[in-house]
Write a protein that holds these residues in place. Structure first.
Motif, PDB file in Angstrom:
ATOM      1  N   ILE A   6      31.378 -29.525-103.344  1.00  0.00           N
ATOM      2  CA  ILE A   6      30.730 -29.465-104.659  1.00  0.00           C
ATOM      3  C   ILE A   6      29.264 -29.862-104.552  1.00  0.00           C
ATOM      4  O   ILE A   6      28.380 -29.210-105.133  1.00  0.00           O
ATOM      5  CB  ILE A   6      31.473 -30.372-105.655  1.00  0.00           C
ATOM      6  N   LEU A   7      28.980 -30.922-103.807  1.00  0.00           N
ATOM      7  CA  LEU A   7      27.598 -31.360-103.643  1.00  0.00           C
ATOM      8  C   LEU A   7      26.762 -30.310-102.929  1.00  0.00           C
ATOM      9  O   LEU A   7      25.581 -30.130-103.232  1.00  0.00           O
ATOM     10  CB  LEU A   7      27.562 -32.685-102.886  1.00  0.00           C
ATOM     11  N   ASP A   8      27.356 -29.603-101.967  1.00  0.00           N
ATOM     12  CA  ASP A   8      26.633 -28.523-101.288  1.00  0.00           C
ATOM     13  C   ASP A   8      26.226 -27.437-102.281  1.00  0.00           C
ATOM     14  O   ASP A   8      25.076 -26.974-102.280  1.00  0.00           O
ATOM     15  CB  ASP A   8      27.502 -27.919-100.182  1.00  0.00           C
ATOM     16  N   GLU A   9      27.162 -27.021-103.126  1.00  0.00           N
ATOM     17  CA  GLU A   9      26.845 -25.984-104.116  1.00  0.00           C
ATOM     18  C   GLU A   9      25.818 -26.488-105.119  1.00  0.00           C
ATOM     19  O   GLU A   9      24.907 -25.747-105.527  1.00  0.00           O
ATOM     20  CB  GLU A   9      28.115 -25.532-104.840  1.00  0.00           C
ATOM     21  N   PHE A  10      25.954 -27.730-105.529  1.00  0.00           N
ATOM     22  CA  PHE A  10      24.999 -28.312-106.472  1.00  0.00           C
ATOM     23  C   PHE A  10      23.595 -28.322-105.884  1.00  0.00           C
ATOM     24  O   PHE A  10      22.611 -27.964-106.559  1.00  0.00           O
ATOM     25  CB  PHE A  10      25.444 -29.728-106.845  1.00  0.00           C
ATOM     26  N   GLN A  11      23.470 -28.749-104.634  1.00  0.00           N
ATOM     27  CA  GLN A  11      22.159 -28.805-103.992  1.00  0.00           C
ATOM     28  C   GLN A  11      21.513 -27.427-103.935  1.00  0.00           C
ATOM     29  O   GLN A  11      20.304 -27.288-104.162  1.00  0.00           O
ATOM     30  CB  GLN A  11      22.295 -29.387-102.587  1.00  0.00           C
ATOM     31  N   ARG A  12      22.290 -26.415-103.635  1.00  0.00           N
ATOM     32  CA  ARG A  12      21.730 -25.067-103.513  1.00  0.00           C
ATOM     33  C   ARG A  12      21.184 -24.567-104.846  1.00  0.00           C
ATOM     34  O   ARG A  12      20.082 -24.014-104.902  1.00  0.00           O
ATOM     35  CB  ARG A  12      22.806 -24.112-102.984  1.00  0.00           C
ATOM     36  N   VAL A  13      21.949 -24.775-105.908  1.00  0.00           N
ATOM     37  CA  VAL A  13      21.479 -24.335-107.228  1.00  0.00           C
ATOM     38  C   VAL A  13      20.280 -25.160-107.664  1.00  0.00           C
ATOM     39  O   VAL A  13      19.306 -24.631-108.227  1.00  0.00           O
ATOM     40  CB  VAL A  13      22.619 -24.418-108.258  1.00  0.00           C
ATOM     41  N   ALA A  14      20.319 -26.479-107.421  1.00  0.00           N
ATOM     42  CA  ALA A  14      19.220 -27.352-107.829  1.00  0.00           C
ATOM     43  C   ALA A  14      17.939 -27.010-107.076  1.00  0.00           C
ATOM     44  O   ALA A  14      16.837 -27.056-107.649  1.00  0.00           O
ATOM     45  CB  ALA A  14      19.603 -28.807-107.606  1.00  0.00           C
ATOM     46  N   LEU A  15      18.035 -26.665-105.795  1.00  0.00           N
ATOM     47  CA  LEU A  15      16.854 -26.274-105.026  1.00  0.00           C
ATOM     48  C   LEU A  15      16.284 -24.949-105.516  1.00  0.00           C
ATOM     49  O   LEU A  15      15.069 -24.771-105.577  1.00  0.00           O
ATOM     50  CB  LEU A  15      17.206 -26.168-103.538  1.00  0.00           C
ATOM     51  N   ALA A  16      17.174 -24.030-105.858  1.00  0.00           N
ATOM     52  CA  ALA A  16      16.715 -22.705-106.282  1.00  0.00           C
ATOM     53  C   ALA A  16      16.003 -22.742-107.624  1.00  0.00           C
ATOM     54  O   ALA A  16      15.219 -21.843-107.928  1.00  0.00           O
ATOM     55  CB  ALA A  16      17.900 -21.736-106.347  1.00  0.00           C
ATOM     56  N   HIS A  17      16.250 -23.800-108.431  1.00  0.00           N
ATOM     57  CA  HIS A  17      15.690 -23.849-109.785  1.00  0.00           C
ATOM     58  C   HIS A  17      15.110 -25.242-110.069  1.00  0.00           C
ATOM     59  O   HIS A  17      15.654 -26.000-110.869  1.00  0.00           O
ATOM     60  CB  HIS A  17      16.769 -23.496-110.804  1.00  0.00           C
ATOM     61  N   PRO A  18      14.006 -25.583-109.421  1.00  0.00           N
ATOM     62  CA  PRO A  18      13.404 -26.904-109.639  1.00  0.00           C
ATOM     63  C   PRO A  18      12.859 -27.097-111.052  1.00  0.00           C
ATOM     64  O   PRO A  18      12.606 -28.226-111.461  1.00  0.00           O
ATOM     65  CB  PRO A  18      12.280 -26.959-108.592  1.00  0.00           C
ATOM     66  N   ASP A  19      12.696 -25.998-111.798  1.00  0.00           N
ATOM     67  CA  ASP A  19      12.196 -26.091-113.171  1.00  0.00           C
ATOM     68  C   ASP A  19      13.295 -26.455-114.165  1.00  0.00           C
ATOM     69  O   ASP A  19      13.033 -26.573-115.366  1.00  0.00           O
ATOM     70  CB  ASP A  19      11.545 -24.781-113.590  1.00  0.00           C
ATOM     71  N   VAL A  20      14.518 -26.642-113.682  1.00  0.00           N
ATOM     72  CA  VAL A  20      15.648 -27.008-114.540  1.00  0.00           C
ATOM     73  C   VAL A  20      16.069 -28.431-114.191  1.00  0.00           C
ATOM     74  O   VAL A  20      16.160 -28.797-113.019  1.00  0.00           O
ATOM     75  CB  VAL A  20      16.836 -26.048-114.341  1.00  0.00           C
ATOM     76  N   ALA A  21      16.333 -29.248-115.216  1.00  0.00           N
ATOM     77  CA  ALA A  21      16.798 -30.621-115.009  1.00  0.00           C
ATOM     78  C   ALA A  21      18.316 -30.617-114.829  1.00  0.00           C
ATOM     79  O   ALA A  21      19.039 -29.976-115.606  1.00  0.00           O
ATOM     80  CB  ALA A  21      16.405 -31.509-116.185  1.00  0.00           C
ATOM     81  N   PHE A  22      18.794 -31.319-113.804  1.00  0.00           N
ATOM     82  CA  PHE A  22      20.225 -31.392-113.517  1.00  0.00           C
ATOM     83  C   PHE A  22      20.669 -32.848-113.438  1.00  0.00           C
ATOM     84  O   PHE A  22      19.925 -33.708-112.936  1.00  0.00           O
ATOM     85  CB  PHE A  22      20.560 -30.730-112.171  1.00  0.00           C
ATOM     86  N   SER A  23      21.875 -33.111-113.894  1.00  0.00           N
ATOM     87  CA  SER A  23      22.506 -34.423-113.676  1.00  0.00           C
ATOM     88  C   SER A  23      23.953 -34.175-113.279  1.00  0.00           C
ATOM     89  O   SER A  23      24.598 -33.241-113.759  1.00  0.00           O
ATOM     90  CB  SER A  23      22.437 -35.292-114.936  1.00  0.00           C
ATOM     91  N   LEU A  24      24.448 -35.023-112.378  1.00  0.00           N
ATOM     92  CA  LEU A  24      25.800 -34.866-111.857  1.00  0.00           C
ATOM     93  C   LEU A  24      26.509 -36.212-111.881  1.00  0.00           C
ATOM     94  O   LEU A  24      25.967 -37.216-111.405  1.00  0.00           O
ATOM     95  CB  LEU A  24      25.748 -34.321-110.422  1.00  0.00           C
ATOM     96  N   TYR A  25      27.714 -36.227-112.441  1.00  0.00           N
ATOM     97  CA  TYR A  25      28.519 -37.438-112.522  1.00  0.00           C
ATOM     98  C   TYR A  25      29.883 -37.164-111.896  1.00  0.00           C
ATOM     99  O   TYR A  25      30.493 -36.120-112.155  1.00  0.00           O
ATOM    100  CB  TYR A  25      28.712 -37.879-113.977  1.00  0.00           C
ATOM    101  N   HIS A  26      30.337 -38.127-111.099  1.00  0.00           N
ATOM    102  CA  HIS A  26      31.667 -38.023-110.494  1.00  0.00           C
ATOM    103  C   HIS A  26      32.451 -39.289-110.813  1.00  0.00           C
ATOM    104  O   HIS A  26      32.015 -40.395-110.461  1.00  0.00           O
ATOM    105  CB  HIS A  26      31.578 -37.841-108.977  1.00  0.00           C
TER     106      HIS A  26
END
Length: 641
Positions: free
Chosen positions: A176-196
């Motif tokens: 999950i973290l791998d997929e999250f990192q890829r999307v977050a890198l591709a879109h630095p103009d979007v704010a992301f937060s992740l909770y587990h």
């Protein structure tokens, strides 16, 4: 005779489609994040429980959906992106097949709340839809915030066989973290937060790509980033590369994005590594985050259900442009000697650069070299086009047999040591010289040496090899690999007996790691403690190192711990072994790297004796040969005219 072919029910067809699209919880996270990006969201929140097995929730502030669109989104092959076949070749969005929501709803319990924002029509009420196993349970109007809030609960609840194949929570969370990192890198103009499990893992603010990289991977990346950019009429390349001194032996921090979509492409990875030629050691991998912008008509992304594989209509041109861009960045930031960027190698055939002189890798100043050409490819002419042929490795000049005697320079017999032999004690010695490898088919023999009853004289060569006579001829031992085998056996014994010796640190060290490695360390705490690591959590993604294995004393404690976790992360996904086995292998390989050093004569002999006493003196735990025998016939053949 009765007809036997019939159409599958929609519920079964959706489950079959789900098997291609939804392989694990990380697949759901990827698809839903891409939907949020396509909905023009500027803030995305991800909530995970039990590594996504019990809950995956994505909340965004995108444009939302109408009541009809919300219902249609769960139909198979329902999409807002495709109207004709020509549209398949103009795709610039993330999702387009219309399989994701239908596949997810087929194997989970889904709740969707959505309301159109003011950017579209601004509905006063939103829509709530509940679906279980492709069956719509309810649909109603509700009060909710603009955007979309989707919950995926109890993944694979109706396909228990699939659920049983899921890995442990820590492994699934890493995906999950791998997929999250890829999307977050591709879109630095979007704010992301992740909770587990109610704990914040990431809280990323919108900003520049460089800040996003640092926020994801750590503050230490500020020092190693070098900007990379190349524009051509065919393709544009931009992003950041890492400086050579920060290259690692582990992979996992290499990212290609084509039109903002993460892709895996070994051919282009070869181009990047080739651009670093001569600046990083063989087997090391540089960090890079590279974005490739190209007209969608020149690519085909509809070749794999996960859309991580891609085809270019002219891969060789893309290869050359990527290599030129990275090589230019390396030169601009003074990471290598001056380079020649005047010639255009992007689309034109390039003649091979002249061979370097035999005096090392520098070459003669009088010999111009076109460093912009794709050096890792050996060009051959065919049909008036330059056909690349993959090379076997870096094109280093071969040493001739005349250098045979250079092996034995500086091998004067050392004074006899009076102290007890400690194989893992740090010695201050002369700087390592260039290693000399004798290429011979003898080096690839799989036979085990015939060990003598007692070990005779042992000679060290270039801090890398040990030579000792055996009945068959001359035994050659790879010093680093021998240490790896000996260390592996000792670490295995410590893990089995739970009695690893720890060396307490006088001044404890704080180390920050990636979230995925933080979770991995907590999962492996018992095994790491058995090896001799003593550590405590001291904040988000940080540990206080109080002790390290006694066999690793003398190393940088922070680097040892962080690099071990990175090695573990890679080996765990690559090797189908038990955790303890992977841990012993990883630490042995990591610790053996520093063992290419001068050894006193008693130390040389002690290492050979410990190797003989090991569980397998011929091969490392990863199957690499440790020893080879230069037979008497082979030695005699070296002196025949």
């Amino acid at each position: 005779m009765l007809n036997i072919i019939q159409l599958l029910p929609d519920s079964i067809a959706n489950q079959i489609a789900a098997g291609e699209v939804v392989q694990r919880p990380a697949s759901v996270v990827k698809e839903l994040l891409e939907n949020s990006i396509d909905a023009k969201a500027k803030t995305v929140q991800i909530i995970i429980r039990e590594a996504g097995k019990s809950l995956i929730q994505i909340i965004d502030d995108g444009i939302g959906m109408s009541e009809t669109d919300a219902r249609m989104s769960f139909e198979r092959h329902a999409t807002s992106k495709i109207r004709s076949s020509d549209d398949l070749f103009r795709i610039r969005t993330m999702g387009f097949r219309g399989e994701a929501l239908a596949s997810i709803a087929a194997i989970a319990q889904v709740e969707l709340r959505t309301r159109r924002s003011e950017a579209t029509r601004g509905d006063e009420l939103g829509t709530l839809i509940r679906i279980e196993g492709s069956e719509i349970k309810s649909q109603e109007s509700v009060s909710c915030l603009p955007g979309t809030n989707i919950l995926v609960k109890n993944l694979f609840f109706n396909v228990p066989a699939r659920r049983n194949f899921l890995k442990s929570n820590s492994v699934e969370m890493r995906h999950i973290l791998d997929e999250f990192q890829r999307v977050a890198l591709a879109h630095p103009d979007v704010a992301f937060s992740l909770y587990h499990n109610d704990s914040e893992v990431y809280n990323l603010q919108a900003g520049k790509l460089s800040r996003r990289i640092v926020d994801l991977f750590g503050k230490q990346y500020r020092e190693q980033l070098a900007f990379c950019e190349e524009e051509t009429p065919y393709v544009n390349v931009r992003g950041y590369i890492g400086k050579p001194e920060f290259a690692r032996k582990t992979r996992g921090e290499q990212f290609f994005f084509v039109n903002s979509r993460f892709v895996k492409h070994n051919y282009l990875h070869h181009a990047v590594v080739g651009a670093y030629e001569g600046t990083i050691q063989e087997g090391f991998h540089p960090f890079y985050v590279l974005f490739i912008e190209i007209d969608p008509s020149h690519i085909d992304i509809n070749i794999h259900p996960t859309k991580t594989e891609i085809k270019f209509d002219d891969e060789r041109s893309v290869y050359a442009i990527v290599m030129a861009a990275v090589r230019k960045a390396v030169g601009v930031y003074n990471l290598t000697p001056s380079l020649d960027f005047d010639s255009n190698v992007n689309f034109l055939p390039v003649t091979p650069a002249p061979r370097r002189s035999s005096e090392g890798l520098g070459g003669s100043p009088a010999e111009p070299q076109n460093r912009s050409a794709p050096r890792p490819m050996n060009p051959v002419w065919a049909n008036d086009r330059l056909e690349p042929k993959p090379a076997s490795g870096l094109d280093f000049p071969r040493k001739s047999a005349a250098n045979w005697q250079a092996m034995f320079e500086g091998l004067e017999k050392p004074e006899t040591a009076t102290e007890p032999v400690n194989l893992f004690e740090t010695h201050e010695g002369p700087a390592e010289t260039e290693a000399l490898t004798l290429e011979s088919r003898v080096n690839h023999l799989k036979t085990s040496p015939v060990w003598p009853e007692t070990i005779g004289a042992v000679m060290q060569v270039q801090n890398r090899y040990l030579l000792t006579p055996v009945p068959a001829g001359l035994l050659v031992i790879d010093q680093r690999r021998a240490y790896e085998r000996v260390l592996y056996d000792q670490y295995q014994a410590a893990l089995t007996k739970r009695n690893g010796v720890s060396q307490q640190l006088l001044f404890p060290k704080t180390v920050s790691v990636m979230p995925v490695d933080y979770n991995l360390a907590l999962e492996l705490r018992e095994d790491l403690t058995s090896l001799g690591f003593l550590f405590d959590e001291v904040g988000q993604n940080a540990f206080l190192i109080r002790g390290v294995p006694a066999l690793s004393v003398g190393e940088n404690e922070e680097e040892l711990f962080a690099n071990l976790l990175a090695q573990l992360r890679e080996d765990t996904g690559r090797l189908k072994l038990e955790r303890a086995e992977v841990l012993a292998r990883s630490l042995a390989r990591r610790s053996a790297v520093r063992q290419q050093k001068p050894l006193a004569e008693p130390e040389q002999k002690a290492l050979v004796e410990q190797l003989i006493a090991s569980t397998n003196a011929s091969y490392t735990p990863n199957g690499e040969p440790i020893t080879t025998v230069l037979t008497l016939d082979k030695l005699a053949g070296l002196f025949r005219s």
